[in-house]
Design an enzyme around this catalytic site. Sequence first.
Site, PDB file in Angstrom:
ATOM      1  N   GLN A  87      -0.485   2.271   0.846  1.00  0.00           N
ATOM      2  CA  GLN A  87      -1.016   1.198   1.697  1.00  0.00           C
ATOM      3  C   GLN A  87      -0.250  -0.085   1.436  1.00  0.00           C
ATOM      4  O   GLN A  87      -0.457  -1.090   2.105  1.00  0.00           O
ATOM      5  CB  GLN A  87      -2.500   0.970   1.371  1.00  0.00           C
ATOM      6  CG  GLN A  87      -3.369   2.158   1.705  1.00  0.00           C
ATOM      7  CD  GLN A  87      -4.755   1.989   1.117  1.00  0.00           C
ATOM      8  OE1 GLN A  87      -5.582   1.256   1.638  1.00  0.00           O
ATOM      9  NE2 GLN A  87      -5.038   2.666   0.021  1.00  0.00           N
ATOM     10  N   ASP A  90       4.842  -3.573  -0.234  1.00  0.00           N
ATOM     11  CA  ASP A  90       6.020  -3.771  -1.093  1.00  0.00           C
ATOM     12  C   ASP A  90       6.832  -2.479  -1.125  1.00  0.00           C
ATOM     13  O   ASP A  90       6.372  -1.426  -0.665  1.00  0.00           O
ATOM     14  CB  ASP A  90       5.596  -4.216  -2.507  1.00  0.00           C
ATOM     15  CG  ASP A  90       4.841  -3.131  -3.287  1.00  0.00           C
ATOM     16  OD1 ASP A  90       5.357  -1.996  -3.394  1.00  0.00           O
ATOM     17  OD2 ASP A  90       3.737  -3.414  -3.802  1.00  0.00           O
ATOM     18  N   HIS A 105       0.944   0.818   6.069  1.00  0.00           N
ATOM     19  CA  HIS A 105       0.777  -0.556   6.557  1.00  0.00           C
ATOM     20  C   HIS A 105       2.091  -1.315   6.688  1.00  0.00           C
ATOM     21  O   HIS A 105       2.084  -2.542   6.725  1.00  0.00           O
ATOM     22  CB  HIS A 105      -0.196  -1.310   5.639  1.00  0.00           C
ATOM     23  CG  HIS A 105      -1.575  -0.709   5.656  1.00  0.00           C
ATOM     24  ND1 HIS A 105      -2.474  -0.865   4.641  1.00  0.00           N
ATOM     25  CD2 HIS A 105      -2.185   0.072   6.576  1.00  0.00           C
ATOM     26  CE1 HIS A 105      -3.599  -0.206   4.940  1.00  0.00           C
ATOM     27  NE2 HIS A 105      -3.442   0.378   6.098  1.00  0.00           N
ATOM     28  N   SER A 175      -9.079   0.279  -3.507  1.00  0.00           N
ATOM     29  CA  SER A 175     -10.536   0.135  -3.495  1.00  0.00           C
ATOM     30  C   SER A 175     -11.175   1.065  -2.464  1.00  0.00           C
ATOM     31  O   SER A 175     -12.392   1.145  -2.368  1.00  0.00           O
ATOM     32  CB  SER A 175     -10.908  -1.314  -3.175  1.00  0.00           C
ATOM     33  OG  SER A 175     -10.428  -1.647  -1.886  1.00  0.00           O
TER      34      SER A 175
END
Length: 235
Positions: A87, A90, A105, A175
């Site tokens: 996700q 970087d 993403h 999370s």
Amino acid sequence: MKKKIVVLSGAGISAESGISTFRDSNGLWENYRIEEVATPEAWNTNPELVQRFYNLRRKQVMEVFPNAAHVFFRELESHYNVVVVTQNIDDLHERAGSSNVIHLHGNIRYAKSSGPKQEAKYYPIEGWELSMNDLCDDGYPLRPHVVWFGESVPEMERAVETLSDADYLIVIGTSLNVYPAAGLIHYVSNSCEKLIVDPKVSELPVDSSFTSLAKSAVESVPELKKFFGIDSLRS
Ligand SMILES: NC(=O)c1ccc[n+]([C@@H]2O[C@H](COP(=O)([O-])OP(=O)(O)OC[C@H]3O[C@@H](n4cnc5c(N)ncnc54)[C@H](O)[C@@H]3O)[C@@H](O)[C@H]2O)c1
């Protein structure tokens, strides 16, 4: 044939490289509210602010390095077929040497058109700064290649497909709050062995079918090595 491991990573895996997560700072991302900087509405309202925010994130990414957890997933490739579904925006998995990375993403080191036609054409960004004067071939300013909240996630289909025949799933540093990415954990087969690594693992929405490691990403590496028999194997 090598067994297949799918790694589902989130912001937590890059925390020990020096990039902060946003759940750990009360839902803010480097002191910005998500709605101000990571939505199509934010771009329409104040594109300069959004551009500046991602320029600073890109600069930060370029100043840090992959940590032992990123490197471990590259090392696993000697013994397993490894696909990283991240996700993160970087590029630390790639810089650690992982050869098969799906960016759900986007990737902040790339740009795309901000025009109405959402083509899958991405341009590598030289350096850390993208200016509003940098235009795409279609005449629209280039925007960061990131998927904003409220936008569709074109790589979901590929991620679902790769999860369907995984022998192992390792969920690390997420999370499991951001959808549709969080829903990916439900696409593995019944025989897939599942592990989850997160210092706050007890607060995460997973059931007892997961083996939990309540550790940071870097601290979990020795245990993961043992689990996958890496210390005792030679490449
Ligand atoms: N590095 C990045 O690219 C970056 C950074 C911040 C946010 N984001 C974006 O924001 C969204 C955030 O969702 P998310 O679930 O990835 O992150 P999140 O911020 O919602 O959750 C981070 C999780 O990582 C855990 N964590 C914190 N430190 C850790 C460590 N050292 N080792 C392992 N786990 C640790 C936290 O307990 C938490 O559960 C993503 O979609 C991502 O695109 C990306």
